[in-house]
Design a protein around this motif. Structure first.
Motif, PDB file in Angstrom:
ATOM      1  N   TYR A 154      65.718 -21.908   4.593  1.00 37.77           N
ATOM      2  CA  TYR A 154      65.821 -20.699   4.735  1.00 37.77           C
ATOM      3  C   TYR A 154      64.246 -20.067   6.225  1.00 37.77           C
ATOM      4  O   TYR A 154      63.854 -18.608   5.749  1.00 37.77           O
ATOM      5  CB  TYR A 154      66.001 -19.564   4.702  1.00 37.77           C
ATOM      6  N   ASP A 155      63.373 -21.169   6.310  1.00 41.31           N
ATOM      7  CA  ASP A 155      62.154 -21.007   7.138  1.00 41.31           C
ATOM      8  C   ASP A 155      61.021 -20.166   5.771  1.00 41.31           C
ATOM      9  O   ASP A 155      60.082 -19.539   6.595  1.00 41.31           O
ATOM     10  CB  ASP A 155      62.085 -20.791   7.905  1.00 41.31           C
ATOM     11  N   ALA A 156      61.611 -19.986   4.647  1.00 36.25           N
ATOM     12  CA  ALA A 156      60.163 -19.320   3.636  1.00 36.25           C
ATOM     13  C   ALA A 156      60.308 -20.255   2.718  1.00 36.25           C
ATOM     14  O   ALA A 156      61.413 -21.545   2.150  1.00 36.25           O
ATOM     15  CB  ALA A 156      61.257 -18.560   3.415  1.00 36.25           C
ATOM     16  N   ILE A 157      59.036 -20.017   2.134  1.00 45.31           N
ATOM     17  CA  ILE A 157      58.004 -20.689   1.071  1.00 45.31           C
ATOM     18  C   ILE A 157      59.244 -20.114  -0.245  1.00 45.31           C
ATOM     19  O   ILE A 157      58.742 -18.461  -0.596  1.00 45.31           O
ATOM     20  CB  ILE A 157      56.904 -20.890   0.948  1.00 45.31           C
ATOM     21  N   LEU A 158      59.965 -20.795  -1.217  1.00 41.60           N
ATOM     22  CA  LEU A 158      60.553 -19.859  -2.082  1.00 41.60           C
ATOM     23  C   LEU A 158      60.044 -19.846  -3.850  1.00 41.60           C
ATOM     24  O   LEU A 158      58.707 -20.335  -3.563  1.00 41.60           O
ATOM     25  CB  LEU A 158      62.138 -20.782  -2.478  1.00 41.60           C
ATOM     26  N   ASP A 159      60.153 -19.059  -4.533  1.00 41.33           N
ATOM     27  CA  ASP A 159      59.324 -19.187  -5.524  1.00 41.33           C
ATOM     28  C   ASP A 159      60.539 -18.617  -6.435  1.00 41.33           C
ATOM     29  O   ASP A 159      61.740 -18.310  -5.990  1.00 41.33           O
ATOM     30  CB  ASP A 159      58.862 -16.960  -5.375  1.00 41.33           C
ATOM     31  N   PRO A 160      60.202 -19.727  -7.638  1.00 38.32           N
ATOM     32  CA  PRO A 160      59.035 -20.615  -8.120  1.00 38.32           C
ATOM     33  C   PRO A 160      59.181 -22.065  -7.498  1.00 38.32           C
ATOM     34  O   PRO A 160      60.731 -22.046  -7.183  1.00 38.32           O
ATOM     35  CB  PRO A 160      59.382 -20.082  -9.994  1.00 38.32           C
ATOM     36  N   ALA A 161      57.965 -22.549  -7.850  1.00 36.32           N
ATOM     37  CA  ALA A 161      58.460 -23.915  -7.548  1.00 36.32           C
ATOM     38  C   ALA A 161      58.924 -24.420  -8.860  1.00 36.32           C
ATOM     39  O   ALA A 161      59.580 -23.997  -9.591  1.00 36.32           O
ATOM     40  CB  ALA A 161      56.566 -24.449  -8.147  1.00 36.32           C
ATOM     41  N   ILE A 162      59.513 -25.278  -8.074  1.00 33.04           N
ATOM     42  CA  ILE A 162      60.235 -26.567  -8.939  1.00 33.04           C
ATOM     43  C   ILE A 162      59.213 -27.728  -9.277  1.00 33.04           C
ATOM     44  O   ILE A 162      59.234 -28.019  -9.022  1.00 33.04           O
ATOM     45  CB  ILE A 162      61.118 -27.022  -7.827  1.00 33.04           C
ATOM     46  N   PRO A 163      59.388 -27.517 -10.580  1.00 27.60           N
ATOM     47  CA  PRO A 163      58.697 -28.376 -11.603  1.00 27.60           C
ATOM     48  C   PRO A 163      58.930 -29.905 -11.502  1.00 27.60           C
ATOM     49  O   PRO A 163      59.853 -30.518 -11.281  1.00 27.60           O
ATOM     50  CB  PRO A 163      59.348 -28.433 -12.828  1.00 27.60           C
ATOM     51  N   ASP A 164      58.028 -30.956 -10.983  1.00 26.67           N
ATOM     52  CA  ASP A 164      58.139 -32.411 -10.985  1.00 26.67           C
ATOM     53  C   ASP A 164      58.338 -32.374  -9.461  1.00 26.67           C
ATOM     54  O   ASP A 164      58.486 -33.735  -9.355  1.00 26.67           O
ATOM     55  CB  ASP A 164      58.636 -32.747 -11.763  1.00 26.67           C
ATOM     56  N   LYS A 165      58.823 -31.594  -8.766  1.00 22.57           N
ATOM     57  CA  LYS A 165      58.938 -31.574  -7.157  1.00 22.57           C
ATOM     58  C   LYS A 165      58.474 -32.842  -6.531  1.00 22.57           C
ATOM     59  O   LYS A 165      58.612 -33.713  -6.156  1.00 22.57           O
ATOM     60  CB  LYS A 165      59.565 -30.486  -6.325  1.00 22.57           C
ATOM     61  N   GLY A 166      56.908 -32.103  -6.540  1.00 26.59           N
ATOM     62  CA  GLY A 166      55.839 -33.126  -6.538  1.00 26.59           C
ATOM     63  C   GLY A 166      55.749 -34.402  -6.260  1.00 26.59           C
ATOM     64  O   GLY A 166      55.793 -35.531  -5.507  1.00 26.59           O
ATOM     65  N   GLU A 167      56.305 -34.583  -7.429  1.00 30.91           N
ATOM     66  CA  GLU A 167      55.761 -36.129  -8.084  1.00 30.91           C
ATOM     67  C   GLU A 167      56.914 -37.029  -7.550  1.00 30.91           C
ATOM     68  O   GLU A 167      56.958 -37.613  -7.444  1.00 30.91           O
ATOM     69  CB  GLU A 167      55.417 -36.228  -9.938  1.00 30.91           C
ATOM     70  N   ILE A 168      58.488 -36.295  -7.740  1.00 29.29           N
ATOM     71  CA  ILE A 168      59.612 -36.598  -7.842  1.00 29.29           C
ATOM     72  C   ILE A 168      59.372 -37.759  -6.274  1.00 29.29           C
ATOM     73  O   ILE A 168      59.620 -38.380  -5.933  1.00 29.29           O
ATOM     74  CB  ILE A 168      61.139 -36.317  -7.896  1.00 29.29           C
ATOM     75  N   LEU A 169      59.015 -36.318  -5.235  1.00 28.22           N
ATOM     76  CA  LEU A 169      59.517 -36.423  -4.024  1.00 28.22           C
ATOM     77  C   LEU A 169      57.803 -38.073  -3.864  1.00 28.22           C
ATOM     78  O   LEU A 169      58.173 -38.520  -2.537  1.00 28.22           O
ATOM     79  CB  LEU A 169      59.610 -35.335  -3.165  1.00 28.22           C
ATOM     80  N   ASN A 170      56.852 -37.989  -3.910  1.00 23.69           N
ATOM     81  CA  ASN A 170      55.997 -38.852  -3.545  1.00 23.69           C
ATOM     82  C   ASN A 170      56.885 -40.049  -3.899  1.00 23.69           C
ATOM     83  O   ASN A 170      55.737 -40.957  -3.579  1.00 23.69           O
ATOM     84  CB  ASN A 170      54.939 -38.125  -4.105  1.00 23.69           C
TER      85      ASN A 170
END
Ligand SMILES: N#Cc1c(N)ncnc1-c1cnn(Cc2cccc(F)c2)c1
Length: 303
Positions: free
Chosen positions: A47-63
């Motif tokens: 919804y055009d917003a950065i949500l809180d909190p972050a999703i653990p490991d999301k960066g590593e999974i998508l990378n």
């Protein structure tokens, strides 16, 4: 938004909603002219917003998913990846890349009609100036994937749809044809693999750059849930909004009375409950494991 990490030996250049860009510094503290570091964060946007909190490991999974797709596409065209040997602070979720002369076009391909493309179709019967068959609905599979480019909007603004003629004016006819062909082929190949594993890639955005020799190189990230719409194939029903493979738990909670939030309020979305965070993390892991056939083991735990 949590500020980008301070990385000794690197200068922070820019942060997008979910990723951060750095430049390596040489011994004299000057910018490396030939390399960049792309870091995928655990931030999630909806919804055009950065949500809180972050999703653990999301960066590593998508990378790691993006790196896998770069490998699947290596016979089609070269890519900008140099190495995953990056500082410990971003290990697993960052890559060092060749610095390219980026093509000034957001190269989007659509295999299914939804979102902004559906709106354009409803108003004009066409998308990016391309006439489509009558009677298409939300989620309709298109006869063939189509190239629907956008402008590269300044930070914080929305990309604007442009026509193929606009792309020709920007990069010339030969390069425009190459961008269209490659963008459509990347989505076609992505769907050939994903559909077999229960995931539909409705659309995707890829970015290209030119190397010093003027050759086209695939850059940025490729075929991730942040650059593409991932739909669960077994829930696909044309004629209504499709379920998102990765963000449906977030959407369902944020639009439920439990959140106490309304999209139309203009307020920032409330923090996600731990259960929604974990369910969302699990969907990213599931997407990675289904597509690659490999188990996701976080690098930190593998050390
Ligand atoms: N990829 C790539 C790339 C390259 N290989 N050479 C030169 N520039 C870029 C480049 C510049 N902006 N971005 C978008 C971007 C990506 C990641 C994080 C961000 F914050 C922003 C990509």
């Amino acid at each position: 938004m949590t500020p980008a990490l301070d990385l000794p030996g690197y200068r922070h250049l820019y942060s997008g909603k979910v990723r951060d860009l750095y430049v390596p510094l040489n011994a004299a503290g000057e910018d490396d002219p030939d390399r960049l570091l792309l870091a995928a964060s655990d931030r999630i946007s909806a919804y055009d917003a950065i949500l809180d909190p972050a999703i653990p490991d999301k960066g590593e999974i998508l990378n790691r998913l993006s790196l896998w797709w770069f490998d699947q596409l290596a016979d089609l065209l070269p890519n900008h990846v140099l190495t995953t040997d990056v500082p410990d602070a971003v290990a697993g979720r960052a890559i060092l890349v060749r610095r390219l002369d980026m093509v000034p076009v957001e190269c989007v391909a659509r295999a299914y009609l939804t979102g902004g493309g559906l709106g354009e179709y409803a108003a004009t019967g066409a998308v990016s100036g391309l006439p489509l068959p009558a009677g298409l609905v939300d989620g309709s599979r298109l006869p063939e994937p189509i190239f629907t480019p956008s402008s590269k909007a300044p930070a914080g603004e929305h990309d604007e749809p442009i026509t193929y003629a606009d792309v020709v004016a920007l990069v010339g006819p030969g390069r425009a044809a190459e961008l269209r062909e490659l963008t459509v082929e990347i989505l076609r190949r992505g769907n050939a693999i994903a559909a077999e594993r229960g995931i539909l890639l409705a659309d995707t955005k890829v970015e290209f750059g030119l190397d010093a020799g003027g050759a086209l190189v695939l850059a940025d990230e490729v075929l991730t849930p942040d650059s593409s719409r991932f739909w669960p194939a077994d829930e696909w029903v044309p004629g209504r909004a499709q379920a998102s493979f990765d963000k449906q738990f977030v959407r369902d909670w944020l639009t439920s009375p439990a959140s106490g939030w309304s999209k139309s309020s203009g307020d920032a979305p409330p923090p996600l409950p731990a259960e929604v965070v974990e369910q969302t993390r699990a969907r990213y892991v599931e997407a990675y494991e289904r597509l690659t056939g490999a188990r996701f083991v976080p690098l930190a735990s593998a050390r």
